[in-house]
Design a protein around this motif. Structure first.
Motif, mmCIF file in Angstrom:
data_model
loop_
_atom_site.group_PDB
_atom_site.id
_atom_site.type_symbol
_atom_site.label_atom_id
_atom_site.label_comp_id
_atom_site.label_asym_id
_atom_site.label_seq_id
_atom_site.Cartn_x
_atom_site.Cartn_y
_atom_site.Cartn_z
ATOM 1 N N SER A 106 1.202 -1.302 -0.068
ATOM 2 C CA SER A 106 0.083 -0.125 0.220
ATOM 3 C C SER A 106 1.055 1.552 -0.262
ATOM 4 C CB SER A 106 -0.756 0.262 1.492
ATOM 5 O OG SER A 106 -0.381 0.238 2.209
ATOM 6 N N GLY A 107 2.110 1.083 0.872
ATOM 7 C CA GLY A 107 2.660 2.798 0.154
ATOM 8 C C GLY A 107 3.738 2.606 1.481
ATOM 9 N N LYS A 108 3.374 2.350 2.578
ATOM 10 C CA LYS A 108 3.583 1.914 3.917
ATOM 11 C C LYS A 108 4.993 2.569 3.997
ATOM 12 C CE LYS A 108 3.060 -1.998 5.497
ATOM 13 N NZ LYS A 108 2.052 -2.117 4.248
ATOM 14 N N THR A 109 5.940 2.015 3.600
ATOM 15 C CA THR A 109 7.590 2.650 3.770
ATOM 16 C C THR A 109 7.965 4.064 3.401
ATOM 17 O OG1 THR A 109 8.172 0.334 4.269
ATOM 18 C CG2 THR A 109 10.098 1.801 3.904
ATOM 19 N N THR A 110 7.571 3.976 2.548
ATOM 20 C CA THR A 110 7.533 5.459 1.067
ATOM 21 C C THR A 110 7.170 6.321 1.908
ATOM 22 O OG1 THR A 110 7.163 4.044 -0.881
ATOM 23 C CG2 THR A 110 7.214 6.670 -0.761
ATOM 24 N N GLU A 216 -0.655 8.053 16.976
ATOM 25 C CA GLU A 216 -1.156 7.900 15.938
ATOM 26 C C GLU A 216 -1.409 6.681 15.776
ATOM 27 O OE1 GLU A 216 -3.551 9.745 13.633
ATOM 28 O OE2 GLU A 216 -2.649 12.266 14.632
ATOM 29 N N VAL A 217 -2.462 5.820 15.477
ATOM 30 C CA VAL A 217 -2.096 4.818 14.255
ATOM 31 C C VAL A 217 -2.877 5.046 12.647
ATOM 32 C CG1 VAL A 217 -3.015 2.510 14.697
ATOM 33 C CG2 VAL A 217 -2.198 3.921 16.677
ATOM 34 N N ILE A 218 -1.677 5.008 11.926
ATOM 35 C CA ILE A 218 -2.294 5.398 10.434
ATOM 36 C C ILE A 218 -2.522 3.902 9.183
ATOM 37 C CG2 ILE A 218 -1.379 6.551 8.869
ATOM 38 C CD1 ILE A 218 -2.040 8.651 10.849
ATOM 39 N N LEU A 219 -3.504 4.315 8.724
ATOM 40 C CA LEU A 219 -4.058 3.520 7.965
ATOM 41 C C LEU A 219 -3.066 3.825 6.916
ATOM 42 C CD1 LEU A 219 -5.296 0.078 6.936
ATOM 43 C CD2 LEU A 219 -6.834 1.121 6.970
ATOM 44 N N VAL A 220 -2.418 2.858 6.025
ATOM 45 C CA VAL A 220 -1.786 3.016 4.944
ATOM 46 C C VAL A 220 -2.670 2.593 3.081
ATOM 47 C CG1 VAL A 220 -0.134 3.521 3.193
ATOM 48 C CG2 VAL A 220 0.231 4.423 5.337
ATOM 49 N N LEU A 221 -3.717 3.379 2.905
ATOM 50 C CA LEU A 221 -4.124 2.253 1.896
ATOM 51 C C LEU A 221 -3.920 2.897 1.241
ATOM 52 C CD1 LEU A 221 -7.301 1.562 2.542
ATOM 53 C CD2 LEU A 221 -7.797 3.415 1.760
ATOM 54 N N ASP A 222 -3.792 2.174 -0.136
ATOM 55 C CA ASP A 222 -3.388 2.253 -1.571
ATOM 56 C C ASP A 222 -4.793 3.461 -2.059
ATOM 57 O OD1 ASP A 222 -3.491 1.756 -4.470
ATOM 58 O OD2 ASP A 222 -2.334 0.709 -4.181
ATOM 59 N N GLY A 223 -4.492 4.403 -2.738
ATOM 60 C CA GLY A 223 -6.326 5.219 -3.920
ATOM 61 C C GLY A 223 -6.113 4.379 -4.821
ATOM 62 N N THR A 224 -5.926 2.525 -5.241
ATOM 63 C CA THR A 224 -6.294 2.188 -6.723
ATOM 64 C C THR A 224 -7.567 1.401 -5.627
ATOM 65 O OG1 THR A 224 -4.486 0.730 -6.168
ATOM 66 C CG2 THR A 224 -3.998 2.709 -7.845
ATOM 67 N N THR A 225 -7.837 1.259 -4.483
ATOM 68 C CA THR A 225 -7.976 -0.188 -3.883
ATOM 69 C C THR A 225 -9.727 0.347 -4.147
ATOM 70 O OG1 THR A 225 -6.821 0.463 -2.093
ATOM 71 C CG2 THR A 225 -8.822 -1.026 -1.515
ATOM 72 N N GLY A 226 -11.012 -0.652 -4.072
ATOM 73 C CA GLY A 226 -11.721 -0.658 -4.741
ATOM 74 C C GLY A 226 -12.361 -0.819 -3.213
ATOM 75 N N GLN A 227 -13.273 -1.746 -3.053
ATOM 76 C CA GLN A 227 -14.772 -1.203 -2.088
ATOM 77 C C GLN A 227 -13.924 -2.169 -1.020
ATOM 78 O OE1 GLN A 227 -17.766 1.159 -1.851
ATOM 79 N NE2 GLN A 227 -16.224 1.552 -3.960
ATOM 80 N N ASN A 228 -12.844 -3.122 -1.812
ATOM 81 C CA ASN A 228 -12.968 -3.865 0.064
ATOM 82 C C ASN A 228 -11.595 -3.363 0.937
ATOM 83 O OD1 ASN A 228 -10.252 -5.756 0.577
ATOM 84 N ND2 ASN A 228 -11.984 -6.520 0.986
ATOM 85 N N GLY A 229 -11.356 -1.500 0.974
ATOM 86 C CA GLY A 229 -10.977 -0.602 0.903
ATOM 87 C C GLY A 229 -11.169 -0.404 2.352
ATOM 88 N N ILE A 230 -12.884 -0.789 2.717
ATOM 89 C CA ILE A 230 -13.861 -0.439 4.330
ATOM 90 C C ILE A 230 -13.686 -1.760 4.859
ATOM 91 C CG2 ILE A 230 -15.690 -1.489 2.804
ATOM 92 C CD1 ILE A 230 -16.809 1.649 4.346
ATOM 93 N N VAL A 231 -13.438 -3.024 3.963
ATOM 94 C CA VAL A 231 -13.160 -3.751 5.102
ATOM 95 C C VAL A 231 -11.663 -3.852 5.945
ATOM 96 C CG1 VAL A 231 -13.404 -5.996 4.941
ATOM 97 C CG2 VAL A 231 -14.254 -5.081 2.729
ATOM 98 N N GLN A 232 -11.157 -3.241 4.973
ATOM 99 C CA GLN A 232 -9.427 -2.831 5.533
ATOM 100 C C GLN A 232 -9.559 -2.329 7.018
ATOM 101 O OE1 GLN A 232 -6.632 -1.912 3.048
ATOM 102 N NE2 GLN A 232 -7.184 -2.720 1.063
ATOM 103 N N ALA A 233 -10.301 -0.847 5.879
ATOM 104 C CA ALA A 233 -10.247 -0.574 7.528
ATOM 105 C C ALA A 233 -10.618 -0.223 8.622
ATOM 106 C CB ALA A 233 -10.931 0.806 7.273
ATOM 107 N N GLN A 234 -12.368 -1.314 8.200
ATOM 108 C CA GLN A 234 -13.279 -2.303 9.785
ATOM 109 C C GLN A 234 -12.011 -2.960 10.119
ATOM 110 O OE1 GLN A 234 -16.487 -2.115 10.033
ATOM 111 N NE2 GLN A 234 -16.027 -2.489 12.098
#
Lengths: 302, 442
Positions: A106-110, A216-234
């Motif tokens: 998703s781009g955490k390290t960057t 802070e606890v930050i979720l790094v989310l790939d901007g190209t992610t589809g609807q699975n993003g919400i499941v991830q965040a949850q």
């Protein structure tokens, strides 16, 4: 160059940006079924999902009166549906601890490198914890960024216990009186319970060492992610109580619309966005400018 | 649980009321649910629209399989079409002709190219080939180091040249491969955006230099609507021979598979199913059609029902019912039929809509079914034939014999009555294989 220009540059790189169509849609100045259908398509193409798109469109229907600038109303409604809470770039608390989590690639390290640079630029001393002890060369990747940004990197061997690295980094940060500690973690799919447990353990380690736990606890989310993003965040919210998200890779043609759903359904704000591979390509998220850019509006339309 | 099944049955019976063909009106709801389902799975909006329209036109007028409702029949057609779009039932193999054969991987950042490269190398090494990995990602910090470490893990050499110029590295790697008699060369390239013209030019040059046997785009299964655009652009620039879909061990619905295959007509060749280096598998379209539709494996369930619930028995029961002779003995047979389908947990998994397991107490449901069986088995043949004779003392005896309570016996009788009632509504349909639709509804 401001946020808007950066974003606009990124979003307009795609010549036939889908949102260009919107202006032509609104030329008719009517909000009939066909226009609404087209708008729905455009919103869904941004990955915001059916639910969010419908919510936004019914709000538009309610608020729109004939003759008004519908595009602007739409933009405002969209912006209202996005809350932003930038990362505190000049925290008074010391050390200020940021835990960074996310799925693989998703781009955490960057993103961490970019954060390190932002803090370094404001004169803070930064420590990076190499908590990704799983992926090959993840430690080397973070070390390279440490060199480039002037941050100290605390690392163990590949394959060692991530929580132990984090513990060492916490001790180091406190004893050396450093300002900022950013903790990298291995990418993990949110449906792997053993890996999520490992993450909880890391969080517990921080909770024990720092009163009040990570800032802070930050979720790094790939901007190209589809609807699975919400499941991830949850899932990440349940596991480690994330405080916000960084959306990456918005320099492509993806729109990161899943942020709308994450925002409205889970009440998790957007912290920052990533718009490139260079260390300064991390920007504070500005909902209104973001939505304007999405809709192909000019900044002066504002 | 059992009550739930009954509810489902009831609504299936309702939708079934004598419609033998698909018409626009009797699949309206199914069309909408398919549309929504595909969108939720991240199938591209335009693709969904085209697909659904096409399917509607094709399916209207189609005869409905006896055991399905028009809704279900439509969804079956959709699933078959999805399997078709995804490339048919048989997986497509990599086509490596030359010696050495070249496989080139390209894609967006973070899609999983490097890991896939190592997995490919391991796969071929295990087949007795002699692969060489080429590290041509000179941009991301430590990307080359990552491949070097992976190569060490699987004992496959990694060529990284001067680690500076991707084109130069690949050029030297060609010589290296020939000198060292490698028969497969796998090239890992840097992640890049499809709209970054400089980077796309670079990858095109690499491609033209080696003219790979396989040019595969690595695509993250969690990708949303934009996948179509990225895939189209990569395909335009590189003439892809196929795709590798990664991270399918996650819980994304993977609609991207449909989208990219639909717009590029290029096959999905492999799927990545985990972080371990042997988690690379051929692509079986059928396994993913249900996943994308979000309908579990309901069609497998249909097939199972058809196979397990023997037509003859069903006929017999139907006949009995028509003659108003459906008794507890038949009810018992039905319970056994359901059990034949496998454990409830498994049936549940095949049902649509990702029923959260927590909401359904499977253990309780199974226990209840067992109890029902025990209760009926504790009855005399006469009681089974004519439950009306069950007075208080008989019930008490049955309770003792089955280790249950009067209350539970009454519940069974109630379920039986409900079923009878439901079947009365069904009577007008005549002798159809109605037992085939028992446990589910779309």
């Amino acid at each position: 160059m401001g946020f808007f220009d950066d974003l606009k540059k990124g979003l307009s790189k795609a010549k036939e940006a889908i949102f260009d169509n919107i202006k032509s849609i609104f030329k008719t100045n009517k909000l009939d079924e066909q226009t609404l259908d087209e708008l729905q398509e455009l919103l869904i193409m941004s990955d915001m999902g059916m639910q969010s798109a419908d919510n936004i469109l019914s709000a538009l229907k309610q608020r729109y009166t004939q003759g008004e600038d519908a595009l602007k109303i739409l933009r405002d409604i969209m912006a209202e549906n996005l809350s932003c809470q930038p990362i505190n770039l000049s925290p008074s608390k010391k050390p200020y601890v940021i835990l960074v989590v996310g799925v693989n690639g998703s781009g955490k390290t960057t993103s961490i490198a970019k954060l390190a640079k932002l803090y370094a630029q404001s004169g803070r001393s930064v420590v990076l914890a190499a908590g990704d002890t799983f992926r090959a060369a993840a430690i080397e990747q973070l070390k390279t960024w440490g060199e480039r940004t002037g941050a100290t990197v605390i690392a163990h061997q590949n394959g060692s216990d991530a929580a132990a690295v984090v513990y060492d980094a916490l001790v180091h940060t406190k004893s050396k009186d450093k300002d900022i500690l950013i903790i990298d973690t291995a990418g993990r799919l949110h449906n792997k319970s053993n890996l999520m447990d490992e993450l909880k353990k890391i969080k517990r380690t921080i909770d024990k060492e720092i009163s009040g736990g990570p800032d802070e606890v930050i979720l790094v989310l790939d901007g190209t992610t589809g609807q699975n993003g919400i499941v991830q965040a949850q899932a990440f919210k349940e596991a480690v109580d994330i405080t916000g998200i960084i959306i990456t890779k918005l320099d492509g043609t993806a729109k990161g619309g899943i942020a709308f759903a994450i925002n409205t359904e889970l009440h998790i704000p957007v912290k920052m966005i990533g718009i490139g591979e260079k260390a300064d390509d991390l920007k504070i998220f500005e909902p209104k400018a973001y939505c304007s850019a999405l809709l192909g509006m000019e900044e002066s339309d504002g | 649980m059992f009550e739930n099944l009954q509810k489902k049955m009831a609504s299936v019976f309702k939708t079934l009321s004598g419609k033998g063909r698909i018409s626009e009106s009797n699949i309206k709801e199914a069309v909408n649910s398919v549309k929504l389902s595909l969108l939720e799975a991240d199938v591209n909006y335009k693709v969904v629209k085209e697909l659904v329209e096409k399917l509607k036109v094709e399916s209207i007028g189609a005869k409905v399989m006896q055991s399905l409702s028009p809704d279900q029949e439509f969804i079956r057609i959709v699933r078959d079409e999805l399997v078709e779009i995804m490339g048919g039932k048989e997986p497509v193999k990599l086509d490596l002709k030359r010696n050495p054969a070249y496989i080139m991987l390209a894609g967006l950042q973070g899609s999983g190219k490097t890991t896939s490269a190592a997995k490919l190398a391991k796969m071929y090494k295990e087949k007795g080939r002699k692969p060489l990995l080429v590290a041509a990602d000179t941009y991301r910090p430590a990307a080359i180091e990552q491949l070097v470490q992976l190569g060490r893990q699987i004992d496959v050499p990694v060529f990284s040249g001067d680690r500076k110029n991707a084109l130069e590295i690949v050029k030297q790697a060609k010589d290296f491969a020939i000198r060292n008699i490698h028969d497969i060369v796998i090239i890992d390239t840097a992640g890049r955006l499809h709209i970054d013209s400089d980077m796309m030019a670079e990858v095109r040059k690499i491609h033209d230099m080696v003219n790979p046997d396989e040019t595969l785009m690595v695509v993250d299964s969690m990708m949303g609507q934009d996948a179509v655009r990225a895939a189209t652009e990569f395909n335009n620039q590189l003439e892809l021979s196929g795709f590798i879909i990664t991270k399918l061990d996650g819980d994304s619905r993977g609609g991207v598979i449909i989208s990219i295959r639909y717009v590029t007509s290029k096959p999905i060749k492999l799927v990545g199913l985990g972080e371990k280096l042997d988690n690379l598998e051929p692509f079986y379209a059928e396994r993913y059609a249900g996943r994308v539709l979000g309908m579990g494996d309901v069609l497998t369930l249909i097939e199972k029902v058809e196979k397990e619930v023997q037509g003859e028995e069903a006929e017999k029961a139907a006949q009995k019912f028509l003659e108003n002779k459906f008794d507890l003995e038949d009810f018992l047979q039905q319970l056994k039929q359901i059990k034949k389908l496998g454990p409830l947990s498994q049936i549940l998994e095949m049902l649509p809509g990702n029923i959260p397991k927590e909401n359904v107490d499977i253990a309780k449901g199974e226990k209840q079914m067992k109890k029902m069986e025990a209760i009926i088995q504790s009855m005399t043949p006469q009681e089974r034939k004519n439950p009306k004779v069950l007075n208080f003392s008989r019930k008490q005896r049955v309770a003792k014999g089955s280790g249950t309570s009067l209350q539970e016996i009454n519940k069974v009788l109630q379920s039986y009555e409900e079923m009878k009632k439901m079947m009365k509504q069904f009577k007008s349909m005549g002798k159809k294989k109605f037992f085939g639709k028992m446990p589910f509804n779309m």
